[in-house]
Enzyme design. Structure first.
Site, PDB file in Angstrom:
ATOM      1  N   HIS A   1      10.622 -23.954 -14.869  1.00 24.34           N
ATOM      2  CA  HIS A   1      10.501 -22.306 -14.376  1.00 24.34           C
ATOM      3  C   HIS A   1      10.912 -22.303 -13.482  1.00 24.34           C
ATOM      4  CE1 HIS A   1       6.460 -21.613 -17.224  1.00 24.34           C
ATOM      5  NE2 HIS A   1       7.588 -20.515 -17.767  1.00 24.34           N
TER       6      HIS A   1
ATOM      7  N   HIS B   1       8.909 -15.050 -28.549  1.00 30.26           N
ATOM      8  CA  HIS B   1       8.796 -15.557 -27.493  1.00 30.26           C
ATOM      9  C   HIS B   1      10.561 -14.593 -26.909  1.00 30.26           C
ATOM     10  CE1 HIS B   1       7.334 -15.992 -24.018  1.00 30.26           C
ATOM     11  NE2 HIS B   1       7.519 -17.418 -23.432  1.00 30.26           N
TER      12      HIS B   1
ATOM     13  N   GLU C   1      10.463 -15.079 -23.845  1.00 30.83           N
ATOM     14  CA  GLU C   1      11.041 -16.051 -22.659  1.00 30.83           C
ATOM     15  C   GLU C   1      12.448 -16.859 -22.658  1.00 30.83           C
ATOM     16  OE1 GLU C   1       8.231 -18.166 -20.824  1.00 30.83           O
ATOM     17  OE2 GLU C   1       9.137 -18.461 -18.734  1.00 30.83           O
TER      18      GLU C   1
ATOM     19  N   ASP D   1      13.699 -19.487 -22.119  1.00 29.95           N
ATOM     20  CA  ASP D   1      14.077 -20.711 -22.870  1.00 29.95           C
ATOM     21  C   ASP D   1      13.938 -20.465 -24.126  1.00 29.95           C
ATOM     22  OD1 ASP D   1      10.812 -20.329 -22.106  1.00 29.95           O
ATOM     23  OD2 ASP D   1      11.084 -22.502 -22.576  1.00 29.95           O
TER      24      ASP D   1
ATOM     25  N   HIS E   1       3.056 -17.680 -24.485  1.00 30.46           N
ATOM     26  CA  HIS E   1       2.418 -17.542 -23.319  1.00 30.46           C
ATOM     27  C   HIS E   1       2.637 -16.185 -22.459  1.00 30.46           C
ATOM     28  CE1 HIS E   1       5.528 -19.306 -20.054  1.00 30.46           C
ATOM     29  NE2 HIS E   1       4.352 -19.295 -19.623  1.00 30.46           N
TER      30      HIS E   1
ATOM     31  N   ASP F   1       5.350 -21.377 -28.257  1.00 30.60           N
ATOM     32  CA  ASP F   1       5.297 -22.558 -26.917  1.00 30.60           C
ATOM     33  C   ASP F   1       3.866 -23.291 -27.062  1.00 30.60           C
ATOM     34  OD1 ASP F   1       7.311 -22.405 -25.223  1.00 30.60           O
ATOM     35  OD2 ASP F   1       6.283 -20.072 -24.011  1.00 30.60           O
TER      36      ASP F   1
ATOM     37  N   TYR G   1       1.297 -30.344 -20.094  1.00 25.70           N
ATOM     38  CA  TYR G   1       2.063 -28.592 -20.702  1.00 25.70           C
ATOM     39  C   TYR G   1       0.410 -27.883 -20.815  1.00 25.70           C
ATOM     40  CZ  TYR G   1       4.179 -25.371 -23.937  1.00 25.70           C
ATOM     41  OH  TYR G   1       5.025 -24.798 -24.170  1.00 25.70           O
TER      42      TYR G   1
HETATM   43 FE1  FEO Z   1       7.436 -19.290 -22.586  1.00 30.41          FE
HETATM   44 FE2  FEO Z   1       8.588 -21.925 -23.205  1.00 30.41          FE
HETATM   45  O1  FEO Z   1       8.744 -20.383 -22.561  1.00 30.41           O
END
Ligand code: FEO
Length: 396
Positions: free
Chosen positions: A23, A79, A81, A83, A145, A164, A192
């Site tokens: 992040h 997801h 995001e 990553d 997330h 996640d 985490y």
């Molecule tokens: Fe919310 Fe591993 O990305």
């Protein structure tokens, strides 16, 4: 690298041993991480999630060694995001018409990131996708997330692809929960949860109850970061249910910063007072300026109470504390108490500012705090010990 998970399900992701910040620079990842991607090769073939963009070429070229990319019938983007979706542009350049299954919010996020018109197929909770004798069942999981997040479940093999949720930033060659150091694993799971999922705890609990109410057998949880839970996967589900309920241990965490040691001396003597009165409580001290912010957040998550200290500087507090307080405000911790302290030379605003900030962050601040002028004298040091003794009772 391809690793068998079960029957025709294989891990085809990337282990990122070098990752130290996630992040941007917000989250420390001292044990690296993994970006887990899964290939399900039944009568129809589905690819669940990809990897972070810097590894896109490596990932797609490794995947092409395992399977003719044109044989991938479906891509599932649990997801958006980066990553997990970061290799989609590289992959879909090679197989542009392949349908991409995601939520309605997933379309918005993926389009917002990549500005491509892919063959999106929007799914909702309960929708099914046949792979032949087995099916993928989709379960929306908004805010776990991001708004677009979802899980999917493979019937027959009883695997939940949870993205996640239930993950950790933990690189390992072994990839399965029963093969890694359990202390390291659970420490990374807690860090985490504390740093990423705490604000969404009420949704975590609801989503787990919703999944359990479906009555689907659960043999394996394939997360998108860290290990695959194949041995007793219910253990991490049960742990999440505990963490989601305003989790706390019998711990008081003292977090401070200091300029000329006065506030440090106060911190140590307050700790002494707490221990004298309550030998069972676990007291931990952190000078936040020299500590890993995310580790301290994990300690705050475990605590029933915190004691924050800063000297006054320019009518304010030290920036190390201010940064941590901003982070903590966003995490919305529940049912935790707090107290404040600090040294000063003339104006002395730090305790008031710390107390107000902690109150805004949702902590119950028990009093106005303890202020000490200049360097604590012998008598002042005894006052710190007495204040610690009082806190031991009030922070219980
Ligand atoms: Fe919310 Fe591993 O990305």
């Amino acid at each position: 690298m391809k690793v068998k998970v079960k029957n025709n399900v294989h891990w085809v992701g990337k282990i990122d041993w070098e990752l130290r910040k996630f992040h941007g620079n917000e989250y420390s990842t001292r044990r690296g991480s993994t970006y887990n991607s899964y290939l399900i090769d039944e009568n129809k073939t589905a690819l669940v999630d990809t990897v972070w963009a810097p590894f896109a070429k490596e990932y797609v070229s490794n995947l092409a060694r395992e399977i003719d990319l044109k044989k991938i019938d479906f891509v599932v983007a649990n997801h958006a995001e980066i990553d997990h979706s970061g290799a989609l542009p590289e992959l879909l350049e090679r197989i542009p018409d392949t349908p991409v299954y995601c939520t309605a919010n997933g379309v918005k996020s993926l389009t917002g990131h990549y500005h491509r018109e892919w063959n999106f197929q929007v799914v909702k909770t309960g929708d099914r996708l046949s792979l032949g004798s087995k099916e993928l069942i989709f379960i929306e999981a908004p805010m776990l997330h991001w708004p677009d997040s979802m899980f999917c479940y493979l019937t027959g093999d009883n695997i939940l692809f949870s993205n996640d949720a239930f993950g950790q930033h933990y690189a390992s060659e072994y990839l399965f929960n029963d093969l890694v150091d359990q202390n390291e694993l659970f420490s990374e799971c807690l860090k985490y949860y504390a740093n990423i999922l705490t604000p969404f705890s009420s949704l975590v609990e609801k989503k787990i109850q919703e999944f359990l109410s479906l009555g689907l057998p659960l043999d394996i949880i394939c997360t998108s970061h860290g290990v695959i839970w194949r041995k007793d996967p219910a253990q991490i589900v049960e742990q999440y249910l505990k963490w989601a309920k305003s989790y706390q241990e019998n711990q008081i965490t003292i977090v401070y910063d200091t300029m000329w040691n006065s506030t440090r001396v106060m911190a140590e003597r307050i700790a002494e007072g707490i221990r004298r009165t309550d030998p069972d409580v676990h007291v931990k001290l952190f000078n936040i300026a020299g500590s890993d912010k995310n580790d301290v957040v994990a300690e705050v998550f475990k605590s029933k109470a915190v004691v924050f200290g800063s000297p006054t500087i320019n009518r304010g507090i030290l920036t190390s504390l201010a940064g941590l307080l901003e982070e903590i405000k966003g995490l919305s911790f529940k049912d935790k108490k707090a107290a404040v302290f600090g040294s000063y030379g003339w104006s002395g605003e730090s305790t008031r500012i710390l107390a107000e900030s902690l109150q805004q962050a949702g902590f119950t601040v028990v009093d106005d705090g303890l202020k000490m002028l200049w360097n604590p004298s012998e008598q002042s040091i005894e006052e710190c010990v007495s204040y610690g003794q009082k806190l031991a009772k009030e922070l219980s």
